[in-house]
Scaffold this active site. Structure first.
Site: not given
Ligand code: BGC
Length: 751
Positions: A294
């Site tokens: 993530d």
């Molecule tokens: C979120 C993810 C997301 C990623 C990219 C993160 O902060 O937890 O779900 O896909 O950002 O934007």
């Protein structure tokens, strides 16, 4: 009343190339052709360690969901040209992606970039937020909406969406409940599969299919106290029994990638969890797609107190099974050194790089790196009016009629003056919800406009906000009450704004925001019938609304066509058919709450008795239970028949019954099958969803509904983490909601 458009007609209307919606085909990742295998092998042989690390480095082109990264200051183009970036997120548009790809084509090995984006509930055409869309329990529709999102996004150069979020969530304080499929593993698994099939067009490779991502692996939905990014601590049995089934379903459907999670799980950051990513995902499940971190989560292992520094975090993450580092720049800084020092073995690095290159090959990018970046296709895909049709259908099928006292709804033609009151009466952006990537909220029809457009000629419609969505002041309440007094019926549009759910939107108080409850009370004082339309991305505490409104239509955050769908439902042009995929509690004190609770040694009875598992100040029951949702018609469940009273653990039985539309209008019922394993080696929940069907019936018509009872229906995860069916007695319950069970049968599993 018009009947819903049947799925087949709808598909024909939008002419989408979906072969068979909701069929049983599985779609494992397509095997690599011999030519692609050779190409990837030859490339790997030529790559330096730095170039390999580059393939595992994912960098954002714009700042969307995380802290501003130092890479923003860098010259991204130079980094791409030097082969230090393998994939990018948050760049969209055929022109922009083409530009970046041109830079990648100037790198030494000319390895194309992957472009990723969070296409969560639509790209240009916005569908209901995922939790809302799940309330349709319509897997064909859910697959179709993901298909359209993929068609639009891929035409704008996107190869990869970070969706679906398949985290089971039982704590509505957590803002991200909005992005998932609710509290139930069975429903969650079915929806995960439908979304993966939709995004990936069942089989990756065409230019209108995008890679899907099962996220966040794993346990993120159980963040303590519903606070985002918080710690998760649970038994592995719970993890396997409740939280993993949707991930397994996504893997079985051939999902191209998994994203790990911000949280620690039993002390270990998910990003550094060898158990999750290697033992379970790769070895036990045989998963061969990509694992991406993530945003920044490789680096956050340092903040967790799990890694000392980047030099420590990089090998921890890669060795645990995390292939790509999204935006923490830890791999970029420290992975090559870790390989040189031996902290990461070359075969481990190579396996991760190979997975990335193979995915690029599957997408056909080595043959034509620009095949997704096609401005003509982009123009066509983004202006296809048929997509709005599906968004309309999705919004109609997602809105849950929570309450309808004395059939207040649909609005009868005799109503001559409607007051549309509330902070969301004129909302556009709020109808679309969060995670908008390319939409045009200015084209959204508001609830008030939709009501005006559908009210019979000569009906007066007065529109008034009362307060804004934060509702800090009661200055507009007197006018709202006065407007209600003049009307025959009030439609009260209350709830959360678009930015009150989602990531970083945990709420400790999940009531209506600000003083909206006072607005409800003031309007009700006028004594006119009140139909509330509630918007929101999570279960809200709705006691005050339920006390004062005769009817409640929960529309969630319904997307581009939300206003029109709400209008259709309020006037009965369409009959509500959605059911809650998550429990609506009475108070925050009841959280976490699920219909699938346990018996305990001292279950509370219908009448209060001392020393029971209960509260002294609240019932245990929720305000609205999982599976609840009303219709403008009624359904009868009769003539249950079980094909066998006893079966072996690997045997099968069939449960049949008759469903009849006993009302006066066409309606669709979500029939639910629940199972209770009465005595087992682990105490089992009082009921578990183990099947459902959405059945449409004309008034007076009947249908035979059938559920197969088999291993999948009866098994659970035991203490050794094995899936077992234990001999003994099982209750099978069929009904309209988890608290509205109409039929029951008993099945014996023989030793
Ligand atoms: C979120 C993810 C997301 C990623 C990219 C993160 O902060 O937890 O779900 O896909 O950002 O934007």
């Amino acid at each position: 009343m018009r009947s819903h458009l049947p799925a087949a007609a709808l598909l024909a209307a939008v002419m989408l190339p979906v072969a068979a919606v909701a069929a049983e085909a599985t779609a494992r990742l397509p095997a690599l052709s011999a030519e692609d295998s050779r190409r990837v092998g030859a490339l790997m042989a030529r790559m330096s360690v730095d170039e390999k690390v580059g393939q595992l480095n994912q960098v954002a082109g714009a700042d969307a969901t995380g802290p501003v990264s130092p890479a923003k200051a860098e010259d991204l183009a130079a980094a791409v040209r030097s082969g230090r970036i393998g994939s990018m997120l948050n760049i969209r548009g055929a022109a922009a992606t083409r530009q970046y790809q041109q830079w990648a084509m100037r790198s030494r090995l000319k390895i194309p970039l992957l472009f990723a984006l969070d296409v969560i509930h639509g790209y240009q055409t916005v569908f209901p937020v995922p939790l809302g869309e799940t309330a349709s329990w319509d897997l064909g529709l859910i697959e179709q909406s993901a298909r359209i999102a993929a068609i639009e996004a891929s035409a704008s150069g996107i190869h990869w969406t970070f969706a679906p979020m398949v985290d089971v969530a039982r704590d509505p304080r957590w803002g991200r409940v909005m992005e998932g499929a609710g509290e139930d593993p069975w429903l969650g698994a079915a929806v995960a599969r439908a979304r993966v099939l939709g995004f990936q067009k069942r089989r990756l490779g065409d230019t209108d299919a995008v890679m899907a991502t099962a996220k966040h692996f794993a346990g993120y939905g159980a963040a303590l106290a519903g606070r985002d990014y918080n710690t998760v601590d649970m038994s592995l049995q719970q993890l396997h029994d409740v939280y993993l089934p949707p991930f397994k379903a996504a893997a079985d459907a051939g999902v191209a990638s998994f994203m790990n999670a911000f949280n620690t799980l039993n002390g270990v950051p998910a990003t550094g969890s060898r158990y999750l990513q290697t033992t379970l995902l790769r070895r036990q499940w045989g998963y061969d797609g990509i694992v991406v971190s993530d945003w920044g989560s490789v680096g956050e292992m340092i903040t967790h107190g799990f890694a000392r520094d980047a030099a420590h975090a990089a090998p921890l993450a890669l060795n645990a099974g995390n292939d790509i580092d999204m935006e923490s720049h830890v791999y970029d800084k420290a992975l090559a050194a870790a390989v040189r020092s031996g902290a990461v073995a070359t075969p481990t690095l190579d396996a991760a790089v190979r997975r990335v290159l193979e995915m690029k090959a599957r997408l056909g990018l080595f043959k034509d790196p620009y095949r997704f970046s096609d401005e003509r296709r982009e123009r066509q895909a983004l202006s296809n009016p048929a997509h709005r049709l599906v968004a309309l259908e999705a919004a109609r099928k997602s809105a849950v009629l929570l309450k309808n006292h004395e059939r207040l709804l649909p609005i009868p033609p005799r109503v001559r003056h409607i007051a549309v009151i509330g902070p969301l009466a004129r909302a556009r952006r709020d109808l679309e919800g969060g995670w908008l990537v390319n939409s045009s909220p200015q084209h959204v029809v508001t609830i008030a406009e939709a009501i005006k457009a559908r009210a019979p000629a000569g009906t007066q419609v007065t529109v008034l906000d009362g307060c804004d969505v934060d509702c800090a002041s009661d200055a507009g309440f007197a006018a709202a009450e006065a407007a209600a007094l003049q009307a025959d019926l009030v439609v009260l549009a209350v709830g959360e704004g678009w930015d009150m759910t989602g990531e970083d939107r945990s709420r400790a108080d999940i009531g209506l925001p600000g003083r909206q409850n006072e607005l409800v009370q003031r309007v009700a004082r006028a004594g006119k019938p009140v139909a509330a339309v509630v918007l929101g991305g999570r279960p809200l505490i709705l006691n005050t609304v339920a006390e004062h409104a005769g009817a409640i239509l929960l529309a969630w955050l319904p997307g581009s066509e939300g206003g029109n769908a709400i209008g259709d439902l309020l006037f009965g042009h369409v009959n509500p058919s959605a059911k809650l995929p998550i429990t609506f509690p009475r108070s925050v004190g009841q959280i976490p709450i699920s219909y699938a609770h346990y018996m305990t040694g001292r279950p509370a009875g219908a009448v209060r008795a001392p020393y029971r598992s209960q509260y002294i100040d609240s019932p245990n029951t929720p305000l609205y239970a999982f599976g609840h949702g009303l219709s403008y018609t009624t359904f009868e469940y009769t003539a249950p028949a079980l094909s066998a009273a006893a079966i072996k653990a690997d045997g099968k039985a069939t449960l049949r019954f008759t469903l009849t539309n006993s009302g006066a209008v066409y309606g669709e019922e979500v029939v639910q099958l629940y199972v209770h394993d009465e005595v087992a080696s682990l105490a089992r929940p009082v009921r578990l969803l183990r099947g459902f069907r959405k059945v449409g019936l004309q008034p007076g018509a009947s249908a035979q509904v059938e559920f197969t009872i088999d291993r999948a229906t009866l098994s659970f995860i035991d203490a050794s983490l094995a899936s077992v069916v234990e001999p003994g007695s099982f209750r099978l319950m069929v009904g309209a909601a988890s608290d509205d069970l109409r039929l029951e049968a008993r099945l014996e599993v023989l030793p």
